[in-house]
Design an enzyme around this catalytic site. Structure first.
Site, PDB file in Angstrom:
ATOM      1  N   HIS A  51      44.737   2.639 -17.543  1.00 52.31           N
ATOM      2  CA  HIS A  51      43.286   2.671 -17.471  1.00 52.31           C
ATOM      3  C   HIS A  51      42.877   4.069 -17.951  1.00 52.31           C
ATOM      4  O   HIS A  51      43.713   4.987 -18.010  1.00 52.31           O
ATOM      5  CB  HIS A  51      42.833   2.439 -16.017  1.00 52.31           C
ATOM      6  CG  HIS A  51      42.708   1.007 -15.626  1.00 52.31           C
ATOM      7  ND1 HIS A  51      42.161   0.596 -14.430  1.00 52.31           N
ATOM      8  CD2 HIS A  51      43.041  -0.135 -16.293  1.00 52.31           C
ATOM      9  CE1 HIS A  51      42.157  -0.718 -14.366  1.00 52.31           C
ATOM     10  NE2 HIS A  51      42.692  -1.199 -15.469  1.00 52.31           N
ATOM     11  N   GLU A  53      41.369   6.566 -16.605  1.00 50.65           N
ATOM     12  CA  GLU A  53      41.634   7.674 -15.684  1.00 50.65           C
ATOM     13  C   GLU A  53      43.126   7.999 -15.625  1.00 50.65           C
ATOM     14  O   GLU A  53      43.517   9.171 -15.564  1.00 50.65           O
ATOM     15  CB  GLU A  53      41.124   7.323 -14.276  1.00 50.65           C
ATOM     16  CG  GLU A  53      39.627   7.047 -14.204  1.00 50.65           C
ATOM     17  CD  GLU A  53      39.261   5.570 -14.424  1.00 50.65           C
ATOM     18  OE1 GLU A  53      40.003   4.879 -15.154  1.00 50.65           O
ATOM     19  OE2 GLU A  53      38.251   5.125 -13.875  1.00 50.65           O
ATOM     20  N   SER A  78      33.012   3.195 -12.952  1.00 53.09           N
ATOM     21  CA  SER A  78      33.463   3.283 -11.558  1.00 53.09           C
ATOM     22  C   SER A  78      34.963   2.972 -11.460  1.00 53.09           C
ATOM     23  O   SER A  78      35.422   1.946 -11.962  1.00 53.09           O
ATOM     24  CB  SER A  78      32.642   2.268 -10.746  1.00 53.09           C
ATOM     25  OG  SER A  78      32.956   2.349  -9.384  1.00 53.09           O
ATOM     26  N   CYS A  80      38.606   1.765 -10.484  1.00 51.11           N
ATOM     27  CA  CYS A  80      39.242   0.665  -9.739  1.00 51.11           C
ATOM     28  C   CYS A  80      40.128   1.230  -8.624  1.00 51.11           C
ATOM     29  O   CYS A  80      40.294   2.443  -8.499  1.00 51.11           O
ATOM     30  CB  CYS A  80      40.082  -0.189 -10.689  1.00 51.11           C
ATOM     31  SG  CYS A  80      41.699   0.537 -11.062  1.00 51.11           S
ATOM     32  N   CYS A  83      42.985   3.599  -9.943  1.00 51.14           N
ATOM     33  CA  CYS A  83      42.533   4.918 -10.393  1.00 51.14           C
ATOM     34  C   CYS A  83      41.972   5.733  -9.224  1.00 51.14           C
ATOM     35  O   CYS A  83      42.175   6.941  -9.147  1.00 51.14           O
ATOM     36  CB  CYS A  83      41.518   4.751 -11.516  1.00 51.14           C
ATOM     37  SG  CYS A  83      42.235   3.897 -12.944  1.00 51.14           S
TER      38      CYS A  83
END
Lengths: 147, 147
Positions: A51, A53, A78, A80, A83
């Site tokens: 992802h 991040e 936002s 998950c 992350c």
């Protein structure tokens, strides 16, 4: 310009979109310097774990606990549970979020653990996700583990 | 033999130890078949995000939400917030843990979210971690974000 670091995270999201990937970007900032940039790599690298991040933290490389504690994570969407979990693992004290309208991650868990959150709900962040999800509903659901 | 899949996770931990890395291993099992193996890659790849469980999920590749929901994650050590977050992201229903004596991860969070946990507290899993932590206290703390 909403915030110079969020602008860089948005550039990462746009880069991913240009590559045909999921348009989410992130940057890690230490002492007012960007030390890591990343974006979602599901399509580009066939990765279920990169992802934005995580890609960003990976690109920042190995840091000391003290460095993480002085850092801030910027992400266009936002974060998950995975992350957010990385934020908790490394005790990153602050997460700046581009938007949480397309997807609401584990923000409550972060807050409960004392992480400061700022949510911009920036229009560009919302639009890039809205467009992607409309065009690629299945890929998006795969990215967040939903049927 | 405590469990054939946990044995494979232990082999991954041993492999990491032989490579000079942090001795934590994991396997992902789908329909009684191992579809991913991994181990901590902090030392080997200079990676702050490839904990054993993340490395294992990465090596398993992109799966559908339905496949994750039929899978089980085996790990030699209690999963940290990031790795537990990956379990929650993909709604993996069951996590089998070699031990949680050396380190207790986010087990409460997993349980609260309905994930079934089994903890073996296998002596070999405890010993390989105990030996590593004694010899490498600083690297271990780096891996769990502690001073």
């Amino acid at each position: 310009m909403i915030d110079k670091f969020m602008e860089e995270a948005i550039k990462q999201a746009q880069k991913s979109a240009q590559e045909g990937g999921i348009p989410i970007g992130a940057v890690l900032v230490l002492d007012e310097q960007i030390i890591g940039r990343g974006h979602n790599q599901r399509i580009q690298k066939g990765s279920p774990t990169l992802h934005a991040e995580i890609d960003c933290l990976e690109n920042a490389g190995r840091l000391s606990p003290e460095e993480y504690k002085r850092s801030k994570l910027y992400t266009t969407l936002s974060p998950c549970h995975m992350c957010s979990g990385a934020v908790l693992l490394y005790k990153i004290p602050e997460v700046i979020i581009g938007e949480n309208i397309s997807f609401l991650g584990a923000e409550e868990l972060l807050k409960k653990n004392g992480v400061k959150l700022y949510v911009f709900n920036d229009e560009r962040c919302v639009k890039i996700m809205k467009d992607y999800i409309e065009d690629n509903p299945k890929l998006w659901k795969e990215d967040i583990g939903e049927k």
